[in-house]
Design an enzyme around this catalytic site. Structure first.
Site, mmCIF file in Angstrom:
data_model
loop_
_atom_site.group_PDB
_atom_site.id
_atom_site.type_symbol
_atom_site.label_atom_id
_atom_site.label_comp_id
_atom_site.label_asym_id
_atom_site.label_seq_id
_atom_site.Cartn_x
_atom_site.Cartn_y
_atom_site.Cartn_z
ATOM 1 N N PRO A 1 5.388 1.736 1.266
ATOM 2 C CA PRO A 1 5.151 2.245 2.511
ATOM 3 C C PRO A 1 3.536 2.518 2.673
ATOM 4 C CG PRO A 1 6.482 3.845 1.993
ATOM 5 C CD PRO A 1 6.380 2.954 0.986
ATOM 6 N N GLU A 2 2.780 1.796 3.376
ATOM 7 C CA GLU A 2 1.356 2.064 3.929
ATOM 8 C C GLU A 2 1.692 2.595 5.340
ATOM 9 O OE1 GLU A 2 -1.527 -1.003 2.540
ATOM 10 O OE2 GLU A 2 0.035 -1.430 1.053
ATOM 11 N N HIS B 1 20.812 8.942 -5.894
ATOM 12 C CA HIS B 1 19.179 8.975 -5.427
ATOM 13 C C HIS B 1 19.151 9.549 -4.005
ATOM 14 C CE1 HIS B 1 18.750 6.510 -9.063
ATOM 15 N NE2 HIS B 1 19.318 5.482 -8.305
ATOM 16 N N ARG C 1 13.059 6.448 -7.213
ATOM 17 C CA ARG C 1 12.024 7.050 -8.174
ATOM 18 C C ARG C 1 11.717 8.322 -8.112
ATOM 19 N NH1 ARG C 1 9.446 1.917 -9.765
ATOM 20 N NH2 ARG C 1 10.932 0.500 -9.840
#
Length: 268
Positions: A2-3, A91, A109
């Site tokens: 995401p930006e 997760h 991650r």
DNA sequence: CCGTTTGTTCTGCC
DNA sequence: GGGCAGAACAAACG
């Protein structure tokens, strides 16, 4: 990954579900998910506080409480979404239990982080200018780029300089303004920098309209994808033809990142 | 085991 | 000591 547009999209979708909700409790399944506060202090500070607003600063989603702020950075694979229960999935890094709903932080991650700030300014000063804000003017960009001597790609990725651009939108903006990613900032012509200013704004605004670019595995709420991917002009198009001049698009490494550019349109 | 992915932090150079 | 480049790092996956 995401930006700014993706984070803005998440914020806009979270807002209606979160505003007015009270924080009942918080649990983390991953000890490092809280970055700058320990769990006991965090729990004590946020319990019983109401979420007044959900906003964006740089690439952070910020929960604005009655007293203090919870910035959340999704990093590469983080997802933040409301749910009526705690999902039985791998997760799940953290869960906020709110009055009517659970706010789930899922992060494969585990690079994503949750922060705590009492004072807005302590958080705010850590980040560069907002490219969609009114302080981001053509004059500011011209002056700021010419006063440095750095590779353009690296400079635009620097979050202390401009907050919110990442690998995708930097490549798109440089292509649009016809600037070589390895060109040196103080040598780039004023004409190009003025074009860059327009490009950055136009690209980010457009990407927000499309709910961002879902790439690899980022998505908001229920996996609904952003569709700006279909609008990409240069990113991830190695070997394809430049839409402006039909030259084959090249991929190089710049600032340690995979970088796409047109050898004909984007001269040094 | 290695390469790949991201933003941030570090390390070291000039 | 500021400005900068590049490495290291955080994990997981194929």
């Amino acid at each position: 990954m995401p930006e700014l547009p993706e984070v803005e999209t998440v914020v806009r979708h979270l807002k209606p579900d979160l505003i007015g909700q009270k924080i009942i409790s918080f649990q983390s399944n991953w000890s490092k998910v809280l970055d700058n506060i320990n769990i006991d202090q965090f729990l004590e500070t946020i319990s019983d506080q109401k979420i007044l607003d959900v906003t964006r600063r740089a690439k952070f989603i910020v929960l604005n409480l009655e007293k203090g702020f919870i910035p959340i950075h999704l990093r590469m694979t983080g997802r933040l979404f409301p749910n009526d229960r705690i999902p039985d999935e791998k997760h799940i890094s953290a869960v906020f239990q709110l009055s009517d709903i659970f706010l789930i932080f899922k992060d494969t991650r585990k690079f994503g982080r949750i922060y705590w700030y009492d004072e807005w300014s302590d958080f705010d000063i850590k980040h560069g200018i907002e490219p969609l804000g009114e302080l981001f003017t053509q004059e500011w960009l011209l002056m700021s780029i010419h006063s440095k001597k750095r590779q353009m790609k690296a400079l635009l990725l620097d979050q202390h300089f401009i907050a919110g651009l990442g690998n995708i939108y930097v490549d798109e903006a440089l292509w649009s303004a016809r600037i070589h990613p390895l060109s040196i900032s103080n040598e780039v012509s004023s004409v190009k920098i003025k074009r860059l200013h327009r490009s950055i704004r136009a690209i980010l605004e457009s990407a927000i309209v499309y709910n961002g670019t879902t790439f690899i595995n980022f998505s908001f709420k229920d996996g609904i994808p952003g569709s700006y991917r279909n609008q990409l002009q240069i990113f991830d198009r190695e070997g394809l033809l430049c839409k402006r001049c039909n030259t084959t698009i090249k991929k190089i490494r710049a600032a340690g990142r995979g970088t796409y550019y047109c050898t004909r349109c984007q001269k040094r």
